[in-house]
Design an enzyme around this catalytic site. Structure first.
Site, short mmCIF file in Angstrom:
data_model
loop_
_atom_site.label_atom_id
_atom_site.label_comp_id
_atom_site.label_asym_id
_atom_site.label_seq_id
_atom_site.Cartn_x
_atom_site.Cartn_y
_atom_site.Cartn_z
N HIS A 193 -8.95 7.39 4.25
CA HIS A 193 -7.86 6.53 4.75
C HIS A 193 -7.81 6.61 6.29
CE1 HIS A 193 -3.81 5.02 5.32
NE2 HIS A 193 -3.50 5.06 4.04
N GLU B 284 -10.09 1.57 5.69
CA GLU B 284 -10.31 2.67 4.75
C GLU B 284 -11.48 2.33 3.83
OE1 GLU B 284 -6.48 3.20 2.81
OE2 GLU B 284 -5.50 2.30 4.53
C1 BG6 Z 1 -2.38 2.33 2.59
C2 BG6 Z 1 -1.73 1.55 1.48
O1 BG6 Z 1 -3.68 2.65 2.25
O2 BG6 Z 1 -1.63 3.51 2.82
C3 BG6 Z 1 -0.31 1.22 1.88
O3 BG6 Z 1 -2.48 0.37 1.20
C4 BG6 Z 1 0.45 2.50 2.22
O4 BG6 Z 1 0.32 0.52 0.84
C5 BG6 Z 1 -0.32 3.26 3.27
O5 BG6 Z 1 1.73 2.17 2.69
C6 BG6 Z 1 0.31 4.57 3.71
O6 BG6 Z 1 0.55 5.40 2.62
P1 BG6 Z 1 1.29 6.79 2.81
O7 BG6 Z 1 1.49 7.34 1.43
O8 BG6 Z 1 0.38 7.65 3.64
O9 BG6 Z 1 2.58 6.49 3.52
#
Ligand code: BG6
Length: 296
Positions: free
Chosen positions: A164, A268
């Site tokens: 991510h 990502e």
């Molecule tokens: C992204 C998702 O990969 O991660 C989003 O597609 C999400 O929907 C974002 O809001 C952040 O996620 P988190 O759990 O780290 O706040």
């Protein structure tokens, strides 16, 4: 020095790796190569910094990030595994980013590149998964990350995985993300809708949360303000997620500054949703991402 830190220090390499408590006292590797510097936390096997000499940081980190056991780090490269997104009664994006990984090995190559091998503890409480999972990070002129899953169990295992990655950009309104023209994607803003990207490049004018399907190819981020071109090459990955929270979602996240969305974008790489991975017993699989950049 505590016992854990003393044993971690055996993995230090003079001139290349120093291991010490980082933010929140969490164990952290500080890596120096002839071409770059990097930081990796054992918590989440989380790469929080990668910076080439003479360039701004490639990875973006939130000034509001938490650094605490059981909490996700906001920025860098969260390893999302064994699922992506929310899950009822379980942490969003899986437990890998909330868990302290073991440091299995470190090495430095003659050309100065440094490799760190981290291993997810097996048999985590409440986790039905029975395999072995390693995250191998190689730091040099590029940042190479490999998530290797070996199914040592006697049954098939199915999982989602994604790296991510948060990138630093000069201004989200000025960048473009290239390489996804003509690709089908799930638009997750305001419900999930299947769409096709008709644009020559993605430009950002609002909250963006897209899962691009069947994308195995390279994606580039063109950043006119930082005068930088970032290249995301991958293998073993069929999904690309592009995310920027924009105004309202930034305000809603406690560990994300209200104005920080201007300076970041997530691109990502992994295998999520219908592209999730199933491994037969005894089978291994690698998701590999190579990040490179140059000033233009
Ligand atoms: C992204 C998702 O990969 O991660 C989003 O597609 C999400 O929907 C974002 O809001 C952040 O996620 P988190 O759990 O780290 O706040």
């Amino acid at each position: 020095m505590n016992e854990q830190l003393a044993s971690l220090k055996e993995h230090e390499i003079t001139g290349a790796i120093v291991i010490s408590p980082g933010q929140g006292g969490l164990p952290r590797l500080l890596i120096t190569t002839p071409a770059s510097t990097a930081e990796i936390y054992l918590h989440g096997a989380h790469v929080t910094t990668f910076q080439k000499n003479g360039e701004p940081p490639l990875l973006w980190m939130s000034a509001e990030s938490l650094f605490a056991p059981g909490k996700a780090i906001r920025g860098g490269v969260p390893v999302c595994f064994p699922w992506f997104g929310p899950k009822a009664g379980a942490p969003a994006h899986g437990y890998a980013r909330l868990t302290e990984w073991n440091l299995a090995a470190t090495s430095a190559a003659p050309d100065g590149r440094v490799t760190v091998r981290l291993r997810l503890p097996e048999n985590l409480e409440g986790v039905p998964y029975t395999g072995s999972v390693e995250f191998i990070v190689t730091v040099g002129d590029t940042l190479t990350m490999e998530l290797q899953v070996n199914n040592h169990s006697t049954e098939s295992v199915t999982f989602e995985e994604i790296l991510h990655t948060y990138f630093t950009v000069g201004d989200i309104a000025a960048i473009s993300v290239k390489g996804l023209h003509g690709v089908h994607y799930l638009d997750k803003v305001g419900g999930t809708t299947l769409k096709t990207d008709e644009d020559d490049a993605i430009r950002f004018t609002a909250e963006t949360d897209r899962v691009y399907l069947d994308t195995t190819h390279t994606v580039e981020i063109a950043d006119p303000q930082l005068r930088r071109l970032i290249r995301i090459e991958k293998s073993g990955s069929a999904s690309t997620v592009v995310w920027n929270p924009w105004v309202a979602k930034s305000k809603a996240m406690a560990d994300f500054g209200d104005e920080e969305y201007h300076q970041m974008v997530c691109v990502e790489s992994g295998n999520v949703g219908a592209a999730q991975t199933t491994l037969a017993p005894g089978v291994a699989n690698t998701l590999k991402v190579v990040l490179s950049s140059r000033l233009v």
